[in-house]
Design a protein around this motif. Structure first.
Motif, PDB file in Angstrom:
ATOM      1  N   GLU A 170       0.800  -1.230   0.000  1.00  0.00           N
ATOM      2  CA  GLU A 170       0.000   0.000   0.000  1.00  0.00           C
ATOM      3  C   GLU A 170       0.829   1.275   0.000  1.00  0.00           C
ATOM      4  N   GLY A 171       1.867   1.315   0.818  1.00  0.00           N
ATOM      5  CA  GLY A 171       2.616   2.554   0.983  1.00  0.00           C
ATOM      6  C   GLY A 171       1.991   3.416   2.076  1.00  0.00           C
ATOM      7  N   GLY A 172       2.576   4.584   2.322  1.00  0.00           N
ATOM      8  CA  GLY A 172       2.128   5.436   3.410  1.00  0.00           C
ATOM      9  C   GLY A 172       2.821   5.063   4.708  1.00  0.00           C
ATOM     10  N   SER A 183       0.205  -1.533   5.727  1.00  0.00           N
ATOM     11  CA  SER A 183       1.057  -2.686   5.421  1.00  0.00           C
ATOM     12  C   SER A 183       0.294  -3.764   4.657  1.00  0.00           C
ATOM     13  N   GLY A 184      -0.714  -3.355   3.915  1.00  0.00           N
ATOM     14  CA  GLY A 184      -1.483  -4.303   3.127  1.00  0.00           C
ATOM     15  C   GLY A 184      -0.847  -4.589   1.778  1.00  0.00           C
ATOM     16  N   THR A 211      -3.643  -1.260   8.730  1.00  0.00           N
ATOM     17  CA  THR A 211      -2.617  -0.457   9.380  1.00  0.00           C
ATOM     18  C   THR A 211      -1.809  -1.335  10.334  1.00  0.00           C
ATOM     19  N   THR A 212      -0.506  -1.169  10.324  1.00  0.00           N
ATOM     20  CA  THR A 212       0.373  -1.948  11.187  1.00  0.00           C
ATOM     21  C   THR A 212       0.021  -1.702  12.652  1.00  0.00           C
ATOM     22  N   GLY A 213      -0.119  -2.786  13.403  1.00  0.00           N
ATOM     23  CA  GLY A 213      -0.485  -2.691  14.804  1.00  0.00           C
ATOM     24  C   GLY A 213      -1.866  -3.229  15.093  1.00  0.00           C
TER      25      GLY A 213
END
Length: 396
Positions: A150-152, A156-157, A180-182
């Motif tokens: 995904e980026g950003g 983290s997809g 989103t990571t986490g």
């Protein structure tokens, strides 16, 4: 329905579906299974390749979980506050199961799912299995699939797409994992056929920025459910901002199949300035008022009740504002779609269903029907491609 990997690099029309990991609740008591778009895409990819999507095992490294599938795919998820031994045992319920309906698998294992950092572990597992499923196809057919992350700063997809011959017609098909990571729940600026962050690269590679497209969305319980006697497909498109030809074709396909389906003119699809910003302010004001109330509480009873209201605001209402950036919402709407290209389809659950299922979930049988409907719908679009493409091209 015959589905094969195509030799073409770009399709005549397109299908896009995503999963918003942890995007289960929203404003106005809306509840959803936001993985149905990816379910349809994974079903199509599986039909084309014959690959197994069964979970072989989970591996752990601190608060990171890696899902490993029988066909070699791997995907990661991270739980911000760690994963307990008990949660690891619950997750074993998913081993040996096929990854099509990621939301349903996680509900079966953990019983419930919330985003916004409320229940991080189920969201992390959903991210891991969804990423692993798409990685399976990329790993086994690297020459056919294009992929990118995904980026950003937060996300983290995985995204993966290809061109499939559906009954001999080349169709660009893209699956997206928004996470989103986490395990915090998704930032979905990259849902639909959005070209935000890294998604623009893969959209262009498949030609999807210029193709009539069906955007496959969630199974929901919402204000749309009022008066329904059975679960019903809703096709949504704004007559100016979206592609009404694609919408009409999808409705026609549903009628031919005999499934309950209706066209919802508008259906919240109109791009409206400040719409999400105003909702964000509304929810923020609610949280501020609850914070002020909590500050004044003296008794334990009052504190418990106030905090309970605050928990609802964070675990449910905030899901309706955190999923997208305000400016992106103004351009692409709540489903993240390029103007004039597409329509959106949802499966709307009826009140009777909701009595026993306070969180909607897609079954394997429903995933097959949903996939058949979308496939027949896109073939209907191809039969009307000149008219549909004319609307797409009118924006350029």
């Amino acid at each position: 329905m015959d589905v094969k990997l195509s030799k073409e690099k770009v399709g005549i029309a397109a299908i896009a579906g995503h999963v918003g990991c942890g995007h289960c609740h929203s404003l106005n008591n809306q509840v959803q299974d936001d993985s149905c778009g990816l379910s349809v895409v994974l079903t199509l990819f599986k039909k084309a390749t014959g690959l197994s999507l069964k979970i072989e095992k989970f591996e752990y490294d601190g608060n990171k979980v890696t899902a490993v599938l029988e066909s070699g795919g791997k995907g990661e998820g991270v739980a911000r506050r760690g994963i307990t031994p008990q949660e690891k045992r619950l997750a074993e319920h998913m081993v040996g199961k096929e990854v099509i309906n990621t939301h349903t698998l996680v509900l079966d294992a953990f019983g419930r799912i919330y985003g916004q950092g409320v229940l991080e572990t189920p969201v992390a597992y959903q991210a891991a299995i969804a990423n692993a499923a798409l990685n399976t196809f990329v790993k086994n057919y690297p020459d056919n699939f294009v992929t990118i992350t995904e980026g950003g700063k937060t996300n983290s997809g995985v995204m993966a797409g290809t061109v499939l011959d559906i009954d001999g017609v080349p169709i660009s098909v893209l699956g997206t994992v928004n996470t989103t990571t986490g395990g915090l729940g998704p930032m979905e600026d990259m849902e639909g056929n959005s070209m935000e962050f890294n998604k623009g690269e893969i959209i262009k590679a498949l030609g999807m920025d210029k193709l009539p497209t069906i955007i496959v969305e969630a199974m929901i319980f919402s204000t749309f459910s009022e008066g329904l006697e059975e679960n019903t497909y809703f096709v949504r498109a704004d007559e100016v901002d979206d592609n009404i030809v694609v919408a009409n074709c999808l409705v026609e396909a549903g009628k031919k199949m005999g499934v309950p389906i209706k066209y919802h003119p508008g259906g919240g699809m109109k791009r409206t300035k400040d719409a999400l910003r105003k909702n964000s302010h509304m929810v923020a004001d609610k949280i501020i008022e609850l914070g002020k109330k909590l500050r004044e509480c003296e008794t334990s009873e009052d504190k418990v009740l106030t905090i309970a209201d605050l928990a609802i605001a964070v675990s449910q209402d905030c899901g309706g504002i955190s999923f997208m950036s305000n400016e992106v919402h103004e351009r692409l709407g709540g489903a993240g779609i390029l103007q004039r290209t597409s329509c959106v389809i949802n499966l709307v659950s009826c009140p009777e269903y909701f009595k026993d299922n306070p969180i909607p979930w897609l079954s394997d049988e429903e995933a097959e029907i949903y996939t058949e409907l979308v496939a027949k719908g896109i073939l209907e679009v191809v039969e009307n491609i000149e008219e549909a493409q004319k609307i797409v091209d009118s924006l350029n």
